[in-house]
Design a protein around this motif. Sequence first.
Motif, mmCIF file in Angstrom:
data_model
loop_
_atom_site.group_PDB
_atom_site.id
_atom_site.type_symbol
_atom_site.label_atom_id
_atom_site.label_comp_id
_atom_site.label_asym_id
_atom_site.label_seq_id
_atom_site.Cartn_x
_atom_site.Cartn_y
_atom_site.Cartn_z
ATOM 1 N N GLY A 93 0.812 -1.151 0.061
ATOM 2 C CA GLY A 93 0.002 -0.141 0.017
ATOM 3 C C GLY A 93 0.861 1.206 -0.165
ATOM 4 O O GLY A 93 1.974 1.255 0.521
ATOM 5 N N ASP A 94 0.244 2.353 -0.491
ATOM 6 C CA ASP A 94 1.150 3.554 -0.654
ATOM 7 C C ASP A 94 1.388 4.000 0.616
ATOM 8 O O ASP A 94 2.698 4.734 0.815
ATOM 9 C CB ASP A 94 0.263 4.624 -1.104
ATOM 10 N N ALA A 95 0.907 3.531 1.712
ATOM 11 C CA ALA A 95 1.256 4.361 3.181
ATOM 12 C C ALA A 95 2.514 3.770 3.538
ATOM 13 O O ALA A 95 3.261 4.409 4.426
ATOM 14 C CB ALA A 95 0.035 4.011 4.040
ATOM 15 N N CYS A 96 2.796 2.595 3.356
ATOM 16 C CA CYS A 96 3.994 2.034 3.452
ATOM 17 C C CYS A 96 5.042 1.426 2.389
ATOM 18 O O CYS A 96 6.049 1.005 2.467
ATOM 19 C CB CYS A 96 3.750 0.687 4.387
ATOM 20 N N ASP A 97 4.638 2.005 0.952
ATOM 21 C CA ASP A 97 5.573 1.787 -0.089
ATOM 22 C C ASP A 97 6.603 2.908 -0.097
ATOM 23 O O ASP A 97 6.267 4.094 -0.172
ATOM 24 C CB ASP A 97 4.672 1.740 -1.263
ATOM 25 N N LEU A 98 7.902 2.433 0.032
ATOM 26 C CA LEU A 98 9.057 3.634 -0.147
ATOM 27 C C LEU A 98 8.881 4.263 -1.482
ATOM 28 O O LEU A 98 9.541 5.305 -1.609
ATOM 29 C CB LEU A 98 10.339 2.891 0.218
ATOM 30 N N CYS A 99 8.312 3.693 -2.652
ATOM 31 C CA CYS A 99 8.216 4.269 -3.788
ATOM 32 C C CYS A 99 6.935 4.008 -4.218
ATOM 33 O O CYS A 99 6.665 3.194 -4.999
ATOM 34 C CB CYS A 99 9.321 3.807 -4.725
ATOM 35 N N PRO A 100 6.016 4.755 -3.952
ATOM 36 C CA PRO A 100 4.471 4.295 -4.116
ATOM 37 C C PRO A 100 3.870 4.328 -5.513
ATOM 38 O O PRO A 100 3.182 3.731 -5.970
ATOM 39 C CB PRO A 100 3.800 5.384 -3.452
ATOM 40 N N LEU A 101 4.882 4.948 -6.529
ATOM 41 C CA LEU A 101 4.486 4.964 -7.921
ATOM 42 C C LEU A 101 5.338 4.027 -8.645
ATOM 43 O O LEU A 101 5.398 4.200 -10.015
ATOM 44 C CB LEU A 101 4.628 6.468 -8.573
ATOM 45 N N VAL A 102 6.247 3.479 -8.091
ATOM 46 C CA VAL A 102 7.412 2.592 -8.926
ATOM 47 C C VAL A 102 7.324 1.175 -8.258
ATOM 48 O O VAL A 102 7.362 0.863 -7.032
ATOM 49 C CB VAL A 102 8.869 2.932 -8.601
ATOM 50 N N PRO A 103 6.530 0.278 -9.038
ATOM 51 C CA PRO A 103 6.676 -1.289 -8.741
ATOM 52 C C PRO A 103 7.748 -1.799 -8.027
ATOM 53 O O PRO A 103 8.708 -1.730 -8.669
ATOM 54 C CB PRO A 103 5.760 -1.928 -10.001
ATOM 55 N N VAL A 104 7.567 -2.509 -6.946
ATOM 56 C CA VAL A 104 8.944 -3.394 -6.677
ATOM 57 C C VAL A 104 8.885 -4.847 -6.965
ATOM 58 O O VAL A 104 7.850 -5.356 -7.052
ATOM 59 C CB VAL A 104 9.152 -3.240 -5.049
ATOM 60 N N ASP A 105 9.759 -5.303 -7.663
ATOM 61 C CA ASP A 105 9.931 -6.652 -8.203
ATOM 62 C C ASP A 105 9.494 -7.775 -7.020
ATOM 63 O O ASP A 105 8.815 -8.550 -7.352
ATOM 64 C CB ASP A 105 11.273 -6.986 -9.088
ATOM 65 N N SER A 106 10.464 -7.752 -6.129
ATOM 66 C CA SER A 106 10.182 -8.404 -4.860
ATOM 67 C C SER A 106 10.728 -7.818 -3.724
ATOM 68 O O SER A 106 11.855 -7.029 -3.774
ATOM 69 C CB SER A 106 11.020 -9.841 -5.133
ATOM 70 N N GLY A 107 10.149 -8.263 -2.379
ATOM 71 C CA GLY A 107 10.658 -7.692 -1.324
ATOM 72 C C GLY A 107 10.273 -6.313 -1.248
ATOM 73 O O GLY A 107 8.987 -5.765 -1.306
ATOM 74 N N GLU A 108 11.199 -5.312 -0.682
ATOM 75 C CA GLU A 108 10.886 -3.987 -0.547
ATOM 76 C C GLU A 108 12.085 -3.150 -1.356
ATOM 77 O O GLU A 108 13.119 -3.640 -1.581
ATOM 78 C CB GLU A 108 10.971 -3.753 0.808
ATOM 79 N N HIS A 109 11.644 -1.844 -1.601
ATOM 80 C CA HIS A 109 12.334 -0.958 -2.300
ATOM 81 C C HIS A 109 13.719 -0.952 -1.352
ATOM 82 O O HIS A 109 13.667 -0.645 -0.428
ATOM 83 C CB HIS A 109 11.891 0.528 -2.567
ATOM 84 N N ALA A 110 14.901 -0.818 -1.995
ATOM 85 C CA ALA A 110 16.244 -0.459 -1.099
ATOM 86 C C ALA A 110 15.970 0.813 -0.907
ATOM 87 O O ALA A 110 15.548 1.849 -1.447
ATOM 88 C CB ALA A 110 17.520 -0.769 -2.082
ATOM 89 N N ASP A 111 16.760 1.348 0.235
ATOM 90 C CA ASP A 111 16.956 2.610 0.816
ATOM 91 C C ASP A 111 18.170 3.025 1.433
ATOM 92 O O ASP A 111 18.330 2.812 2.490
ATOM 93 C CB ASP A 111 15.880 2.847 1.846
ATOM 94 N N ALA A 112 19.192 3.232 0.475
ATOM 95 C CA ALA A 112 20.593 3.325 0.820
ATOM 96 C C ALA A 112 20.907 4.586 2.000
ATOM 97 O O ALA A 112 21.632 4.178 2.971
ATOM 98 C CB ALA A 112 21.504 3.541 -0.233
ATOM 99 N N ASP A 113 20.203 5.447 1.888
ATOM 100 C CA ASP A 113 20.211 6.471 2.790
ATOM 101 C C ASP A 113 19.600 6.642 4.157
ATOM 102 O O ASP A 113 19.337 7.411 4.878
ATOM 103 C CB ASP A 113 20.394 8.042 2.265
ATOM 104 N N ASN A 114 18.528 5.432 4.192
ATOM 105 C CA ASN A 114 17.558 5.189 5.284
ATOM 106 C C ASN A 114 16.696 6.646 5.658
ATOM 107 O O ASN A 114 16.537 6.868 6.694
ATOM 108 C CB ASN A 114 18.455 4.850 6.492
ATOM 109 N N ASP A 115 16.184 7.047 4.474
ATOM 110 C CA ASP A 115 15.438 8.408 4.914
ATOM 111 C C ASP A 115 14.131 8.004 4.456
ATOM 112 O O ASP A 115 13.165 8.926 4.526
ATOM 113 C CB ASP A 115 15.903 9.488 3.998
ATOM 114 N N GLY A 116 13.551 6.716 4.279
ATOM 115 C CA GLY A 116 12.141 6.580 4.099
ATOM 116 C C GLY A 116 11.849 6.633 2.685
ATOM 117 O O GLY A 116 10.692 6.353 2.447
#
Length: 296
Positions: A65-88
């Motif tokens: 869901g958009d509320a917990c998707d780190l990139c709500p407009l970019v589908p993630v293939d598997s798992g979660e979006h990477a967040d290298a700088d840990n800024d959400g």
Amino acid sequence: MRSAPLPLALVLLLASAPALAQTPPPASVSEPIADSDGDGGADSADNCPLTENPSQQDSDADGAGDACDLCPLVPVDSGEHADADNDGVGDECDTCRLPNARDARGEQAPCPEAQSFSGWKDPNPLGRRLRFFIRPIALGYRYRGEWVGSTGLGLHVSGSIGEWRFDEKGTALRVPSWYWSAGLYGDSANLFAAGHLGPYAALDFRPLNWAPYARSWAKELKFGVGAQLLWAERVDGSLGQRPIQLGVGPRVGFLDILSVMPFAQFDLANDAALSWGGMLVFDFKVLEDLGVPMPK
């Protein structure tokens, strides 16, 4: 006919048990539905089980869901979006590789790149841009068909044009490509009875960010232009005044040790008479001498 007596054990058993007395089975209790975020949706069917999102909106239809998707407009293939700088904000849609979280409207703050280099205090900021020293210079040129030469010293000031950037450890992340120098030249050992005094200047360029240059032998060279305006005190032209010579020409430096400048020269005191010559400058402007580790 008389009936047979009941066995004694059976009589006692019937007497001790109340008629029709049986313990009723316990009533069945239904399990509560897990709803960790309290938005009214069961965790098993909630696309953001830990973040309240009653609408269950999933703009990119990737199951998060958009509320917990780190990139709500970019589908993630598997798992979660990477967040290298840990800024959400996921790397695929992050506007900056340094932490800059989204605000309440979902917009990211400006990239804090300019502030990221403030952790290291430059102990010598003026030295990066302005230096004073004495440098030896030798020049020779043709004047009225004769060679005139001179060796001397220049009182020299130099600096850079552009921005220096450092990381938190003081390593240079960016150094300028342009450097300027200026000075005042005077003879210390005269050749052919020549005496000179006057200013000179140079502008050097090093294409540090140009990959072919950085990978070739030419990275030890610097390129630029130079000029000098010298009054020849003891060069006495028989047909005019003592010359005031303006020389202009290209400049090539090698290993920050030696610079060579061929020049065309104009005698401003004698009808701009044209001659030519060259200058050698022993250069000690070395980046390492400034105490700056080279770019990564």
